[in-house]
Design a protein around this motif. Structure first.
Motif, PDB file in Angstrom:
ATOM      1  N   SER A 106       0.830  -1.212   0.000  1.00 19.21           N
ATOM      2  CA  SER A 106       0.000   0.000   0.000  1.00 19.21           C
ATOM      3  C   SER A 106       0.863   1.260   0.000  1.00 19.21           C
ATOM      4  O   SER A 106       0.521   2.260  -0.651  1.00 19.21           O
ATOM      5  N   GLN A 107       1.987   1.223   0.713  1.00 18.47           N
ATOM      6  CA  GLN A 107       2.888   2.376   0.733  1.00 18.47           C
ATOM      7  C   GLN A 107       3.448   2.642  -0.654  1.00 18.47           C
ATOM      8  O   GLN A 107       3.468   3.785  -1.128  1.00 18.47           O
ATOM      9  N   ASN A 108       3.908   1.593  -1.298  1.00 11.78           N
ATOM     10  CA  ASN A 108       4.489   1.758  -2.630  1.00 11.78           C
ATOM     11  C   ASN A 108       3.472   2.279  -3.635  1.00 11.78           C
ATOM     12  O   ASN A 108       3.806   3.082  -4.520  1.00 11.78           O
ATOM     13  N   GLU A 109       2.228   1.817  -3.518  1.00 12.47           N
ATOM     14  CA  GLU A 109       1.198   2.281  -4.441  1.00 12.47           C
ATOM     15  C   GLU A 109       0.964   3.777  -4.284  1.00 12.47           C
ATOM     16  O   GLU A 109       0.842   4.513  -5.267  1.00 12.47           O
ATOM     17  N   ARG A 110       0.888   4.243  -3.041  1.00  7.28           N
ATOM     18  CA  ARG A 110       0.661   5.672  -2.806  1.00  7.28           C
ATOM     19  C   ARG A 110       1.863   6.502  -3.260  1.00  7.28           C
ATOM     20  O   ARG A 110       1.698   7.588  -3.829  1.00  7.28           O
ATOM     21  N   LEU A 111       3.054   5.992  -3.032  1.00 11.24           N
ATOM     22  CA  LEU A 111       4.246   6.718  -3.472  1.00 11.24           C
ATOM     23  C   LEU A 111       4.356   6.739  -4.993  1.00 11.24           C
ATOM     24  O   LEU A 111       4.816   7.725  -5.578  1.00 11.24           O
ATOM     25  N   LYS A 112       3.933   5.661  -5.635  1.00 13.83           N
ATOM     26  CA  LYS A 112       3.903   5.639  -7.108  1.00 13.83           C
ATOM     27  C   LYS A 112       2.887   6.645  -7.640  1.00 13.83           C
ATOM     28  O   LYS A 112       3.153   7.354  -8.613  1.00 13.83           O
ATOM     29  N   ASP A 113       1.730   6.692  -6.969  1.00 16.84           N
ATOM     30  CA  ASP A 113       0.699   7.650  -7.381  1.00 16.84           C
ATOM     31  C   ASP A 113       1.187   9.081  -7.191  1.00 16.84           C
ATOM     32  O   ASP A 113       0.863   9.975  -8.000  1.00 16.84           O
ATOM     33  N   LEU A 114       1.951   9.307  -6.139  1.00 20.21           N
ATOM     34  CA  LEU A 114       2.507  10.638  -5.914  1.00 20.21           C
ATOM     35  C   LEU A 114       3.482  10.998  -7.026  1.00 20.21           C
ATOM     36  O   LEU A 114       3.459  12.109  -7.567  1.00 20.21           O
ATOM     37  N   ALA A 115       4.335  10.044  -7.383  1.00 20.80           N
ATOM     38  CA  ALA A 115       5.325  10.289  -8.427  1.00 20.80           C
ATOM     39  C   ALA A 115       4.678  10.506  -9.790  1.00 20.80           C
ATOM     40  O   ALA A 115       5.158  11.307 -10.604  1.00 20.80           O
ATOM     41  N   SER A 116       3.563   9.827 -10.054  1.00 16.09           N
ATOM     42  CA  SER A 116       2.896   9.929 -11.357  1.00 16.09           C
ATOM     43  C   SER A 116       1.938  11.101 -11.446  1.00 16.09           C
ATOM     44  O   SER A 116       1.452  11.441 -12.537  1.00 16.09           O
ATOM     45  N   GLY A 117       1.632  11.720 -10.301  1.00 15.82           N
ATOM     46  CA  GLY A 117       0.721  12.855 -10.307  1.00 15.82           C
ATOM     47  C   GLY A 117      -0.710  12.499  -9.973  1.00 15.82           C
ATOM     48  O   GLY A 117      -1.578  13.380  -9.910  1.00 15.82           O
TER      49      GLY A 117
END
Length: 372
Positions: free
Chosen positions: A135-146
């Motif tokens: 779940s952490q990685n998904e949110r951080l990926k979403d942050l990086a992708s906008g």
């Protein structure tokens, strides 16, 4: 009132290079940490892997730069030998002991690396690879992708954090608390980090102490001394490890200085025509000393007992009357002028008739080392 000051550049050099030798051996721990990150890279985000790798390399480069600086200064200074100057007019020798301060700072850096920074890396890695990884990685990926946005001011302040370990903890705090202010996120992150580090110290304390014991054994430290150094019971796991590390590092440097002193003695006595082989150098663990026995074809014999900090005793015998002075004086001159070893205390013992072949002379000398 001014007075004469004796500056032993060779002694300073030996002390500094002994610390550098110890420090270099600890750099391999960072390489092991890089391997751990590489092994975990498939589970981490590329940005996390790269950030941690950069932080470790930065730490390694900082330590290596300090090692190089101390070694270079020590080697340059060593060629000056021993000088005596007036305390009020030090001139170019005013900063003679500056490199010792650098060496002391290097010892602190080594301790922080071995038993603080490594633990911080390990505890962060455990946090990054914990139960919330997906779940952490998904949110951080979403942050990086906008897909997700973070307050611009919060983002700016997070990016300004120089310590990559702290920065990663703050990002993890944001994942769980996306609407909090930077100050609140930082407080949450530090609380999590402190708890994670404390647990990691408790988990790794036994292994860390065993690691330190191995280092001490590699320097041929006797088991009684090792037990005394590593038997610490008061304080937190972190405090216990740090105290053991501090004492162990000091002991290791002492042993390295003694080994260098043994090399100097052997080289100097060989220059006087004595023969010294490996079997003539023995460790007396009961008395914590190294014994060197040197012989001449004529039957003349020189025996040395080398203690910590470069202190040693020697005995010349097998000479007629005071003929030993022909060997002793040049030997002492070499020690003082070439190697920077100064006679601190001297006693003479004459066995039997001093005109016969039974002369014994003892002399205690001290390598002018600087503690720290």
């Amino acid at each position: 009132m001014s007075h004469a000051v004796r500056i032993d550049y060779q002694g300073i050099s030996i002390q500094c290079q002994s610390i550098c030798e110890m420090a270099s051996s600890h750099l391999c721990k960072l390489d092991k940490m890089l391997d751990e990150i590489e092994n975990s890279s498939k589970r981490l985000l590329n940005s996390q892997t790269e950030a941690l790798r950069k932080e470790i390399i930065k730490t390694k480069q900082k330590l290596q730069a300090k090692i190089d600086s101390v070694i270079q200064q020590a080697r340059r200074n060593a060629s000056r030998g021993t000088v005596v100057v007036d305390s009020d007019f030090m001139g170019k020798h005013a900063n003679a002991y500056g490199v010792i301060d650098e060496a002391k700072e290097l010892k602190k850096m080594v301790a922080r690396l071995s038993d603080t920074k490594i633990v911080e890396f390990e505890s962060l890695l455990n946090q990054l690879l914990g139960n919330k990884l997906e779940s952490q990685n998904e949110r951080l990926k979403d942050l990086a992708s906008g897909k997700l946005s973070i307050n611009i001011e919060v983002q700016r302040k997070i990016e300004e954090i120089e310590d990559e370990i702290v920065k990663q903890y703050v990002y993890l705090a944001w994942v769980d608390h996306p609407d909090e202010s930077f100050d609140r996120l930082y407080t949450i992150a530090m609380n999590v980090k402190d708890l994670a580090d404390r647990k990691q110290y408790e988990i790794t304390e036994k292994a860390k102490i065993e690691e330190i014991k191995i280092e001490l054994r590699e320097e041929k430290i006797d088991e009684t001394t090792i037990d005394k150094i590593t038997s610490v019971s008061n304080g937190t796991a972190k405090e216990r490890i740090q105290r053991v590390r501090e004492q162990a590092n000091a002991k290791i440097v002492d042993e390295k200085v003694r080994k260098e002193s043994v090399k100097i003695i052997v080289k100097s006595i060989k220059n006087r025509g004595f023969v010294v082989d490996a079997k003539s150098i023995n460790i007396d663990r009961a008395n914590n000393q190294v014994i060197i026995v040197a012989m001449k074809p004529s039957g003349a014999k020189a025996e040395f007992k080398v203690f910590l900090d470069g202190k040693f005793e020697y005995c010349f015998n097998g000479y007629e009357g005071q003929a030993c002075q022909k060997d002793i004086q040049p030997f002492m001159q070499d020690l003082e002028e070439v190697y920077g070893i100064k006679v601190m205390n001297q006693t003479e013992l004459w066995g039997g008739n001093p005109d016969k072949n039974s002369t014994i002379k003892y002399q205690t000398v001290n390598h002018n080392s600087i503690g720290g």
